[in-house]
Enzyme design. Sequence first.
Site, short mmCIF file in Angstrom:
data_model
loop_
_atom_site.label_atom_id
_atom_site.label_comp_id
_atom_site.label_asym_id
_atom_site.label_seq_id
_atom_site.Cartn_x
_atom_site.Cartn_y
_atom_site.Cartn_z
N GLY A 283 0.51 5.88 0.81
CA GLY A 283 -0.56 6.98 0.95
C GLY A 283 0.33 7.96 1.18
N GLY A 284 -0.25 9.26 2.00
CA GLY A 284 0.47 10.43 2.27
C GLY A 284 1.80 10.33 2.94
CG PHE A 285 3.24 8.16 7.17
CD1 PHE A 285 3.31 9.06 8.26
CD2 PHE A 285 4.18 7.08 7.21
CE1 PHE A 285 4.20 8.73 9.06
CE2 PHE A 285 5.06 6.87 8.22
CZ PHE A 285 5.07 7.63 9.18
N GLY A 286 3.85 7.60 3.44
CA GLY A 286 4.68 6.65 2.77
C GLY A 286 4.32 5.48 2.32
N GLY B 124 0.85 -1.22 0.00
CA GLY B 124 -0.14 -0.06 0.04
C GLY B 124 0.81 1.03 0.12
CG ASP C 105 -7.64 12.06 5.99
OD1 ASP C 105 -8.41 12.41 5.15
OD2 ASP C 105 -6.45 11.48 5.75
CB VAL D 152 1.74 0.22 3.70
CG1 VAL D 152 1.54 -0.80 5.08
CG2 VAL D 152 1.22 1.42 4.15
CE LYS E 95 0.71 4.64 8.45
NZ LYS E 95 -0.54 5.31 8.56
#
Length: 384
Positions: A220-223, A218, A336, A225, A239
């Site tokens: 996302g905005g964090f980085g 996966g 969110d 996964v 993550k």
Amino acid sequence: ASAITAVRDKYRVKKNWMGDPCMPRKFAWDGLSCNYAISGPPTVKSLNLSSMGLSGNISSSFGDLKGLQYLDLSRNNLTGSIPDTLSQLSSLTLLDLTGNRLTGEIPSMLLKRSQDGFLTLSNGNSCVPPKKKSNSMVPVYVAIPIVVVLVILLLLVLLICMRRRRQASNSIKPQNETRFTPPHSWDRNRDSSLQLNNQRFTYEEIMVITNNFQRVIGQGGFGKVYDGFLENGTQVAVKLRSESSAQGVQEFLVEAQTLAKIHHKNLVTMIGYCNDREHLALVYEYMSEGALHEHLRGRHYDTTLTWAQRLRIAQESAQGLEYLHKGCNPPLIHRDVKTSNILLNANLEAKIADFGLLKAFNYDDDTHVSTARLVGTHGYIAPE
């Protein structure tokens, strides 16, 4: 299997509870999840019998589910006292008994684990264990020697702390070590310098867990996964914050702190974290069916969610939000909520994830949560 079968027979549970409760995985019983170890048979990890119309006393067979971590018996008609057999569940971290007609005292071992922070014993008022209260009236001739002993112990503790601090100041500390400071309006009854309680991993350990970041599951905005496995064979999701991530250290620590302090069957469970110099990572339970938006957008061509499954996912997601809003003190606002932040396990049970934008509700007589900046994801932000 025999223990959960005894529970089924006692309460006449009307679910698809036939055959082996955990095997095969796709046909595991509704309302429970299992831990699948590499060696040995699977064990029941969580059990959700909320709002099932259960009546009578709490079955002693629950105490035979040795691997049980989460037990939800809320909103039923259970009577009698809490059995001591639940104290034997050493892995139990969440016990929800709200909405029943139980009487008697809480078993001393359960109460002690709750007060020590090892067990969340939900009473509907707070998501933190209750503090121990003392109402005993001790005579003066007994109180004086107790006070003297406490003073001596306090002095010993201070000496030990000073020695450790001196030793720590002489040791090499990692650079950019960040201490978590709770965001504005976090629980004012708690200490203002809470530390993360979950397992801490080094960056080298994260590399071993993910087999050198071999498989991406996966992003996302964090980085990204990554898929990973712990030493005991437990599958996890890691993550890892990327250098180009817009999510900063503070948001990372907010999410880590939140997952370390709150526990609910419909919120993703954090196993540990990594804060090793510039490397930031979260290690949480593996959700084999991925994000809800992948199912809704037809990326799982082999399966299509039925309307019953969609309704259950919506209900479970709402239960997770209800816990944040009404079961925590102060209430917590996710900010969110979207289908990519709702993850599904092998039984298609929904859990809310990604708490980097979470905000605590003010203690003052506020009727809404306001922020100085707009946060969230376009398309999911409320128009007002």
